[in-house]
Design a protein around this motif. Structure first.
Motif, PDB file in Angstrom:
ATOM      1  N   ASN A 169       0.714  -1.259  -0.037  1.00 19.71           N
ATOM      2  CA  ASN A 169       0.005  -0.171   0.047  1.00 19.71           C
ATOM      3  C   ASN A 169       0.774   1.314   0.128  1.00 19.71           C
ATOM      4  O   ASN A 169       1.669   1.352   0.865  1.00 19.71           O
ATOM      5  CB  ASN A 169      -0.937  -0.261   1.097  1.00 19.71           C
ATOM      6  CG  ASN A 169      -1.702   1.257   1.493  1.00 19.71           C
ATOM      7  OD1 ASN A 169      -1.370   2.309   0.833  1.00 19.71           O
ATOM      8  ND2 ASN A 169      -2.969   0.960   2.081  1.00 19.71           N
TER       9      ASN A 169
ATOM     10  N   GLN B   6       4.271  -4.130   6.166  1.00 22.54           N
ATOM     11  CA  GLN B   6       3.075  -4.133   5.505  1.00 22.54           C
ATOM     12  C   GLN B   6       2.213  -5.417   6.049  1.00 22.54           C
ATOM     13  O   GLN B   6       0.925  -5.020   6.212  1.00 22.54           O
ATOM     14  CB  GLN B   6       3.147  -4.441   3.895  1.00 22.54           C
ATOM     15  CG  GLN B   6       1.784  -4.506   3.191  1.00 22.54           C
ATOM     16  CD  GLN B   6       1.227  -3.220   3.235  1.00 22.54           C
ATOM     17  OE1 GLN B   6       1.731  -1.911   2.431  1.00 22.54           O
ATOM     18  NE2 GLN B   6      -0.025  -3.062   3.634  1.00 22.54           N
TER      19      GLN B   6
ATOM     20  N   ASN C  92      -1.478  -5.125   7.582  1.00 27.75           N
ATOM     21  CA  ASN C  92      -2.640  -5.849   6.876  1.00 27.75           C
ATOM     22  C   ASN C  92      -3.409  -6.474   8.152  1.00 27.75           C
ATOM     23  O   ASN C  92      -4.587  -6.776   8.205  1.00 27.75           O
ATOM     24  CB  ASN C  92      -1.994  -6.858   5.755  1.00 27.75           C
ATOM     25  CG  ASN C  92      -1.700  -6.357   4.821  1.00 27.75           C
ATOM     26  OD1 ASN C  92      -1.777  -5.085   4.290  1.00 27.75           O
ATOM     27  ND2 ASN C  92      -0.978  -7.028   3.798  1.00 27.75           N
TER      28      ASN C  92
END
Length: 163
Positions: free
Chosen positions: A129, A153, A157
């Motif tokens: 992202n 990340q 998540n």
């Protein structure tokens, strides 16, 4: 669908030792493993990028750390297409070396180093992202930095799943 990133921590050759010492990381190389679990994508300093199956009887799993990532079939397809777009590219010695000395990204067109290629494959596929992993701010994309970015990340998540 699962893919993995394999981070090399084995003794290796002099190049591996130099990368580990210079970057201060236990990792000196990274490879992307597609969903079939046998297809590894790699760019190394001494050969063109390639896609191959890991069948080497000398392969020692203890010399690698594996990080499994969940991707959609569409993301997997984008990674495969990104490979086809960059297939045959050479190693980016200039970019890799200068990124360690200078506070900004140096990128040679049509050339990559292993962890840089994987970072961009994950970015174009949408796994990273851009609001969490700001590749445009990263001048150093060494294997150790890539490992940190992936773990960041994954944590983000997991936070989103708990909400």
């Amino acid at each position: 669908m699962k893919i993995s990133i394999a981070f090399y921590k084995g003794e290796g050759n002099i190049f591996n030792k130099i990368v580990r010492k210079w970057t201060g990381s236990v990792y000196s190389h990274a490879e992307l493993i597609l969903a079939d679990g046998r297809t590894w994508i790699s760019i190394t300093p001494f050969i063109k990028s390639k896609i191959y199956s890991k069948k080497d009887p000398e392969y020692n799993e203890n010399e690698w750390d594996f990080v499994e990532l969940s991707v959609t079939p569409e993301q997997h397809s984008i990674i495969e297409r990104f490979y086809l777009l960059t297939e045959g590219c050479r190693y980016d010695w200039v970019g890799m070396l200068l990124s360690q000395f200078l506070p900004f990204k140096i990128k040679s067109q049509g050339r990559w180093y292993c962890s840089e290629w994987i970072a961009y494959a994950l970015r174009v596929s949408g796994f990273f992202n851009w609001q969490v992993i700001k590749l445009y701010d990263q001048c150093d994309l060494s294997p150790g930095v890539l490992h940190e970015l992936i773990m960041k990340q994954k944590r983000k998540n997991n936070e989103n799943l708990e909400d």
